[in-house]
Design an enzyme around this catalytic site. Structure first.
Site, PDB file in Angstrom:
ATOM      1  N   GLY A  95       0.825  -1.213   0.000  1.00 13.96           N
ATOM      2  CA  GLY A  95       0.000   0.000   0.000  1.00 13.96           C
ATOM      3  C   GLY A  95       0.854   1.257   0.000  1.00 13.96           C
ATOM      4  O   GLY A  95       1.946   1.263   0.564  1.00 13.96           O
ATOM      5  N   ARG A 156       1.009  -5.822  -4.823  1.00 11.29           N
ATOM      6  CA  ARG A 156       1.229  -6.702  -3.672  1.00 11.29           C
ATOM      7  C   ARG A 156       1.701  -8.103  -4.071  1.00 11.29           C
ATOM      8  O   ARG A 156       1.508  -9.043  -3.319  1.00 11.29           O
ATOM      9  CB  ARG A 156      -0.065  -6.827  -2.854  1.00 11.29           C
ATOM     10  CG  ARG A 156      -0.504  -5.567  -2.168  1.00 11.29           C
ATOM     11  CD  ARG A 156      -1.624  -5.816  -1.194  1.00 11.29           C
ATOM     12  NE  ARG A 156      -2.073  -4.582  -0.567  1.00 11.29           N
ATOM     13  CZ  ARG A 156      -1.451  -3.996   0.448  1.00 11.29           C
ATOM     14  NH1 ARG A 156      -0.375  -4.543   0.953  1.00 11.29           N
ATOM     15  NH2 ARG A 156      -1.912  -2.865   0.947  1.00 11.29           N
ATOM     16  N   ASP A 187       5.906  -7.551   5.027  1.00 12.21           N
ATOM     17  CA  ASP A 187       5.892  -8.634   4.041  1.00 12.21           C
ATOM     18  C   ASP A 187       6.873  -8.354   2.903  1.00 12.21           C
ATOM     19  O   ASP A 187       7.563  -9.254   2.422  1.00 12.21           O
ATOM     20  CB  ASP A 187       4.482  -8.806   3.454  1.00 12.21           C
ATOM     21  CG  ASP A 187       3.505  -9.377   4.482  1.00 12.21           C
ATOM     22  OD1 ASP A 187       3.956 -10.130   5.369  1.00 12.21           O
ATOM     23  OD2 ASP A 187       2.307  -9.073   4.399  1.00 12.21           O
ATOM     24  N   LYS A 211       8.587   0.943   4.908  1.00 11.87           N
ATOM     25  CA  LYS A 211       7.387   1.720   4.573  1.00 11.87           C
ATOM     26  C   LYS A 211       6.146   1.072   5.164  1.00 11.87           C
ATOM     27  O   LYS A 211       6.051  -0.141   5.157  1.00 11.87           O
ATOM     28  CB  LYS A 211       7.251   1.774   3.044  1.00 11.87           C
ATOM     29  CG  LYS A 211       5.938   2.276   2.549  1.00 11.87           C
ATOM     30  CD  LYS A 211       5.183   1.290   1.644  1.00 11.87           C
ATOM     31  CE  LYS A 211       4.592   0.122   2.354  1.00 11.87           C
ATOM     32  NZ  LYS A 211       3.553  -0.622   1.606  1.00 11.87           N
ATOM     33  N   THR A 212       5.250   1.780   5.679  1.00 10.63           N
ATOM     34  CA  THR A 212       3.862   1.387   5.936  1.00 10.63           C
ATOM     35  C   THR A 212       3.209   2.375   6.893  1.00 10.63           C
ATOM     36  O   THR A 212       3.798   2.734   7.922  1.00 10.63           O
ATOM     37  CB  THR A 212       3.669  -0.047   6.485  1.00 10.63           C
ATOM     38  OG1 THR A 212       2.270  -0.234   6.731  1.00 10.63           O
ATOM     39  CG2 THR A 212       4.420  -0.369   7.761  1.00 10.63           C
ATOM     40  N   ASP A 214       0.880   1.655   8.639  1.00 15.51           N
ATOM     41  CA  ASP A 214       0.382   0.893   9.789  1.00 15.51           C
ATOM     42  C   ASP A 214       1.271   1.017  11.030  1.00 15.51           C
ATOM     43  O   ASP A 214       0.827   0.735  12.138  1.00 15.51           O
ATOM     44  CB  ASP A 214       0.255  -0.597   9.431  1.00 15.51           C
ATOM     45  CG  ASP A 214      -0.660  -0.816   8.232  1.00 15.51           C
ATOM     46  OD1 ASP A 214      -1.340   0.134   7.812  1.00 15.51           O
ATOM     47  OD2 ASP A 214      -0.688  -1.952   7.713  1.00 15.51           O
TER      48      ASP A 214
HETATM   49  P1  FBP Z   1       0.980  -2.131   3.758  1.00 18.28           P
HETATM   50  O1  FBP Z   1       1.195  -3.202   4.757  1.00 18.28           O
HETATM   51  O2  FBP Z   1       1.213  -2.581   2.366  1.00 18.28           O
HETATM   52  O3  FBP Z   1       1.759  -0.903   4.074  1.00 18.28           O
HETATM   53  O4  FBP Z   1      -0.566  -1.781   3.858  1.00 18.28           O
HETATM   54  C1  FBP Z   1      -1.070  -0.577   4.246  1.00 18.28           C
HETATM   55  C2  FBP Z   1      -2.575  -0.563   4.159  1.00 18.28           C
HETATM   56  O5  FBP Z   1      -2.954   0.774   3.993  1.00 18.28           O
HETATM   57  C3  FBP Z   1      -3.304  -1.194   5.351  1.00 18.28           C
HETATM   58  O6  FBP Z   1      -3.477  -0.283   6.398  1.00 18.28           O
HETATM   59  C4  FBP Z   1      -4.620  -1.609   4.735  1.00 18.28           C
HETATM   60  O7  FBP Z   1      -5.234  -2.653   5.436  1.00 18.28           O
HETATM   61  C5  FBP Z   1      -4.201  -2.053   3.372  1.00 18.28           C
HETATM   62  O8  FBP Z   1      -3.047  -1.309   3.038  1.00 18.28           O
HETATM   63  C6  FBP Z   1      -5.239  -1.848   2.309  1.00 18.28           C
HETATM   64  O9  FBP Z   1      -4.752  -2.397   1.139  1.00 18.28           O
HETATM   65  P2  FBP Z   1      -5.274  -2.158  -0.331  1.00 18.28           P
HETATM   66  O10 FBP Z   1      -4.557  -0.969  -0.871  1.00 18.28           O
HETATM   67  O11 FBP Z   1      -4.843  -3.390  -1.039  1.00 18.28           O
HETATM   68  O12 FBP Z   1      -6.749  -1.955  -0.273  1.00 18.28           O
END
Ligand code: FBP
Length: 575
Positions: A95, A156, A187, A211-212, A214
């Site tokens: 993300g 992803r 991941d 990065k994230t 979260d």
């Molecule tokens: P990452 O672990 O890839 O940084 O995900 C961040 C995030 O924003 C999460 O908070 C959320 O659950 C997910 O991506 C949503 O993913 P998508 O963009 O596939 O809808």
């Protein structure tokens, strides 16, 4: 056409007044990267700090080349580095998170004119396809300090099969690539560790960048936070603060806000500390205290009752995105489902929703079927959504906030039935509104912290690439005292975890710790925040002025900072 019309047309394609302003915004750069009025790469040396996990022996066996080279030792910047002719490919994975573009800027600055930086289109998928373009100085000037990942896109895809490994081997050979830099979360950095081992015999190195939004990729003092968390939480805090201001003005609504952050509740906790709403669920607490869903619902209803009795008919409940996965009974059910789905992934993915429900009901244990059947049909379906290639359930699509409202409303009715007939609570009408704050926070222009943090992380990653290091993740520590450039050995972070029916190597997600200063501070204040209006509205993120240089409150508390201000060196102009 009028001058104004022309000016408006000139603003198209990322040339709003704001975007033009942020592009040239000076950001602090660590002193080791500054050479006069330009930037330089630095060398990294091994330290005495060695990282291990409970599974280190198994990891050493599975990653012999990486562990032999790194000895799982942290690296620290020391001296300058001058290297020519290297070809480095950068990619975004997972993300989006604000500041990603600045990582690219930092890498490019570290590589300088004597090396080549390639952008990988659309993340790991683009790496498999060998889809690159060369990044120019003009491009980095254009993306500097802007939000999003749109410069090269992201996805992803998990690179995990032998066929995928050989595709990557062919691609790096064909494009003469020396280093791949993966800008991603837990991941994706696991992916980086695996690729580092796979590509080691070819002499190709792999570097990760944390990065994230979260915030679940952090490692105490060695990695205070992942990038993107600060911007996302400041955006959410502005929005929550605005709602709190509204609800205390209109005096009639309860707002139930689901907030992004996947499994961990760092985003919810940070937003709560920034805004002080009446009730915040911290998933990790629910799990540790083995709270059932009805216990949490009862707690919320009780807070609503207390406030009504005090004449406060409004409030806000913050619900972390991952809440549903942390309710013990749900967690057991989801683990059971993952195991079942993991063993029949292809067939399951091909089924329609009716067939999926029938299939899962036929395989779940009897008592789990009872729980599953008690859930609203919409939630039943959402729990069967396709997992991503890392095995994650798409929690952003599950409307937990409406589930909570639907369960709180009848509980309030029960409490009202038991209340004295002439009490204010007996006559109270519960008005609830639901929100989900997620995508709004991932791509905004970075805060000054994320802008600076990311350029410096990019400078670390670019320097590691030039230095031929592999299997490391870039890090900046000591955020209040000028910053230190460091590198974390990825194999020192790997564990073995059960995921969708198989044991896999993973970097463990950093969850909110109940003995952390940030959580303890929240606990010390939450009763007051529940029973009165103590909310604050932190306002929009600032790039200049007295509040521009703030770190997240959770980071400041957990790292024992004296105040909220970061100090990453001088406000050097990027040249
Ligand atoms: P990452 O672990 O890839 O940084 O995900 C961040 C995030 O924003 C999460 O908070 C959320 O659950 C997910 O991506 C949503 O993913 P998508 O963009 O596939 O809808």
């Amino acid at each position: 056409m009028s001058q104004l019309n022309n000016n408006l047309i000139n603003m198209e394609k990322h040339h709003s007044s704001f975007e033009n302003f942020v592009r040239s915004l000076p950001v602090p750069i660590l002193k080791e990267f500054v050479k006069g009025s330009s930037l330089q790469a630095v060398d990294f040396k091994k330290t005495n700090v060695i990282l291990n996990t409970k599974d280190s022996d198994a990891i050493t066996k599975a990653f012999p080349l990486s562990v032999e080279k790194s000895e799982n030792r942290m690296l620290i910047a020391e001296g300058v580095l001058s290297v020519k002719g290297k070809r480095v490919a950068a990619l975004f994975s997972g993300g989006p998170a604000s500041g990603g573009h600045n990582v690219v800027v930092g890498i490019k600055k570290a590589l300088g004119a004597d090396n080549t930086l390639l952008a990988t289109k659309v993340g790991p998928k683009g790496l498999l396809a060998g889809d690159f373009f060369e990044i120019t100085d003009e491009m980095v000037n254009n993306i500097c300090n802007t939000g999003g990942f749109d410069f090269m896109g992201s996805d992803r895809t998990k690179i995990k099969t032998e066929a995928q490994f050989s595709m990557v081997k062919d691609v790096v050979k064909k494009h003469n690539i020396d280093t791949i830099i993966i800008i991603g979360g837990d991941d994706s950095n696991t992916n980086a560790a695996i690729l580092a081992e796979v590509l080691a015999p070819q002499g190709v190195s792999v570097i990760g960048v944390p990065k994230t939004i979260d915030g679940d990729l952090q490692l105490g003092d060695l990695l205070p936070i992942s990038f993107g968390f600060d911007t996302a939480t400041k955006i959410y805090s502005e929005m929550v603060g605005n709602i709190l201001q509204d609800t205390a003005s209109s005096l009639k609504y309860w707002h139930f806000v689901k907030i992004m952050g996947r499994a961990a509740s760092h985003v919810a906790l940070e937003t709560c500390l920034q805004t002080r709403p009446a009730y915040t669920i911290i998933s990790e607490e629910v799990l540790e205290k083995k709270m059932s869903l009805s216990q949490v619902i009862n707690d919320i209803a009780s807070v609503i009752k207390v406030r009504v009795e005090k004449g406060i008919n409004h409030g806000l409940v913050l619900i972390p995105e991952g809440f549903i996965e942390f309710i013990p009974e749900m967690r057991t059910m989801l683990a059971e489902m993952d195991e079942i789905i993991g063993h029949s992934m292809e067939a399951f993915t091909a089924m329609d929703i009716v067939a999926k429900k029938e299939f899962i009901i036929s395989k779940l244990e009897e008592k789990t079927v009872v729980l599953y059947n008690e859930l609203p049909s919409s939630i039943q379906s959402m729990l069967l959504l396709d997992r991503d290639s890392h095995g994650n359930l798409p929690l952003s699509q599950i409307p937990t906030e409406t589930l909570v409202i639907e369960m709180v409303a009848p509980r309030i009715k029960e409490l009202q039935a038991a209340a004295p007939k002439d009490s204010s609570f007996a006559h109270y009408k519960f008005n609830a509104l639901n929100h989900f704050f997620g995508y709004e926070g991932r791509c905004g222009a970075p805060t000054l912290f994320d802008a600076a943090y990311c350029i410096n992380l990019g400078l670390v990653a670019g320097s590691l690439a030039l230095g031929g290091h592999t299997g490391y993740m870039a890090s900046i520590t000591d955020l209040q005292t000028g910053g230190k450039a460091q590198a974390i050995p990825l194999t020192g972070l790997l564990n073995i975890e059960r995921r969708h029916g198989h044991d896999e190597f993973v970097i463990e997600k950093a969850l909110v710790k109940l003995n952390s200063p940030a959580f303890e501070f929240f606990v010390s204040r939450r009763k007051a925040w529940a029973e009165g209006d103590y909310f604050t509205s932190p306002g929009p993120r600032q790039l200049m002025g007295p509040v521009a240089k703030l770190v997240p409150i959770t980071v400041a508390l957990n790292r024992g900072y004296e105040n909220l201000k970061f100090d990453l060196g001088n406000d050097t102009e990027i040249k």
